[in-house]
Design a protein around this motif. Sequence first.
Motif, PDB file in Angstrom:
ATOM      1  N   GLN A   1       0.818  -1.208   0.000  1.00  0.00           N
ATOM      2  CA  GLN A   1       0.000   0.000   0.000  1.00  0.00           C
ATOM      3  C   GLN A   1       0.855   1.262   0.000  1.00  0.00           C
ATOM      4  O   GLN A   1       0.519   2.253  -0.659  1.00  0.00           O
TER       5      GLN A   1
ATOM      6  N   GLN B   1       0.881   4.081  -2.844  1.00  0.00           N
ATOM      7  CA  GLN B   1       0.609   5.477  -2.456  1.00  0.00           C
ATOM      8  C   GLN B   1       1.723   6.393  -2.935  1.00  0.00           C
ATOM      9  O   GLN B   1       1.464   7.503  -3.423  1.00  0.00           O
TER      10      GLN B   1
ATOM     11  N   THR C   1      -8.259   8.932  -3.491  1.00  0.00           N
ATOM     12  CA  THR C   1      -8.220   7.764  -2.604  1.00  0.00           C
ATOM     13  C   THR C   1      -8.310   6.467  -3.396  1.00  0.00           C
ATOM     14  O   THR C   1      -7.680   5.457  -3.042  1.00  0.00           O
TER      15      THR C   1
ATOM     16  N   ILE D   1      -5.558   2.435  -4.228  1.00  0.00           N
ATOM     17  CA  ILE D   1      -6.226   1.149  -3.998  1.00  0.00           C
ATOM     18  C   ILE D   1      -6.202   0.313  -5.273  1.00  0.00           C
ATOM     19  O   ILE D   1      -5.952  -0.902  -5.238  1.00  0.00           O
TER      20      ILE D   1
ATOM     21  N   THR E   1      -2.542  -0.974  -5.852  1.00  0.00           N
ATOM     22  CA  THR E   1      -1.947  -1.900  -4.877  1.00  0.00           C
ATOM     23  C   THR E   1      -1.855  -3.341  -5.383  1.00  0.00           C
ATOM     24  O   THR E   1      -0.808  -3.992  -5.207  1.00  0.00           O
TER      25      THR E   1
ATOM     26  N   VAL F   1     -10.926  -6.059  -5.482  1.00  0.00           N
ATOM     27  CA  VAL F   1     -11.319  -4.667  -5.190  1.00  0.00           C
ATOM     28  C   VAL F   1     -11.292  -3.795  -6.439  1.00  0.00           C
ATOM     29  O   VAL F   1     -11.825  -2.685  -6.416  1.00  0.00           O
TER      30      VAL F   1
ATOM     31  N   ILE G   1     -13.983  -0.565  -6.814  1.00  0.00           N
ATOM     32  CA  ILE G   1     -13.295   0.707  -6.563  1.00  0.00           C
ATOM     33  C   ILE G   1     -13.083   1.471  -7.865  1.00  0.00           C
ATOM     34  O   ILE G   1     -13.198   2.701  -7.914  1.00  0.00           O
TER      35      ILE G   1
END
Length: 271
Positions: free
Chosen positions: A40, A44, A217, A221, A224, A239, A243
């Motif tokens: 993560q 990021q 945000t 995600i 990742t 996800v 997402i």
Amino acid sequence: MGRWPRVSMVAAGLAMLGNLAGLVWAGSVYGREVPAFVQQAVAQDVVDLLVVGPALIVLAVGVLRGSDRAWLLWLGALAFIVYNDVIYAFTIHVGRLSLLWIAVLGLSVAALGAGLHRLDPEALRWSDRVPRRTVGVFLVVVGALFALLWLSELLPAVVRGTVPRSARELGLPANPVHVLDLALFLPGVIAAGVMVLRRRPLGLAMAPGLLLFLVLTGLPILLTPVVATVRGEAAAWSVVVPIGVLTLVTAVVLGRLVSTLEVDPARGRQA
């Protein structure tokens, strides 16, 4: 006010240096963190280096030139940097980048506070096409759904006296995303949505920044699982679709909203 956009540009530059260092020397910077946390953090860093930092600098320039659109989005980008640097500063083992993260956090909080203080929602001019119902309902629904999602994991852990699953996976005593979202971000999202539906100027002023925050945000995600795959580790690809759809829809709602903020060339903000 001109000093604060410039301060935010300094914060963005320092943050990007930290992101680059985190990518180049990931083994040293994140060497004491568990693999899931490293995945993560690397994702990021990529997003912050390539998207968030440059966007904040561009938006700060727009603020200096008197753009209301840039002002509202600048606040959202600043809030995103504050949010992430709180996580960096409080959850990553102390190391060579700790003081840099603390400096970025301090500069970003100062610029965000000054920007919010100088914001005048009543002075913003929205056209008759502003999608109040769409924006208001979207913010309330998204905020409530994420709050319920986090509580569905947090409440059983509280009752049983155990560490939430996501926190265990990150090697942390608590998930900082749960804390920041439930205490600050999600209440702000829901409150802004309600204010938009009630035709309160403050709600519309808050909405672009919050929507941008949601878009930003989603990006790490989505990245990742790619990072995990490259590192030869287990990846949570499940996800990506939900997402990805949410991030795309949020971007569309943001675009529609910002396009209805009228530009008055005769009025600007003093830099």
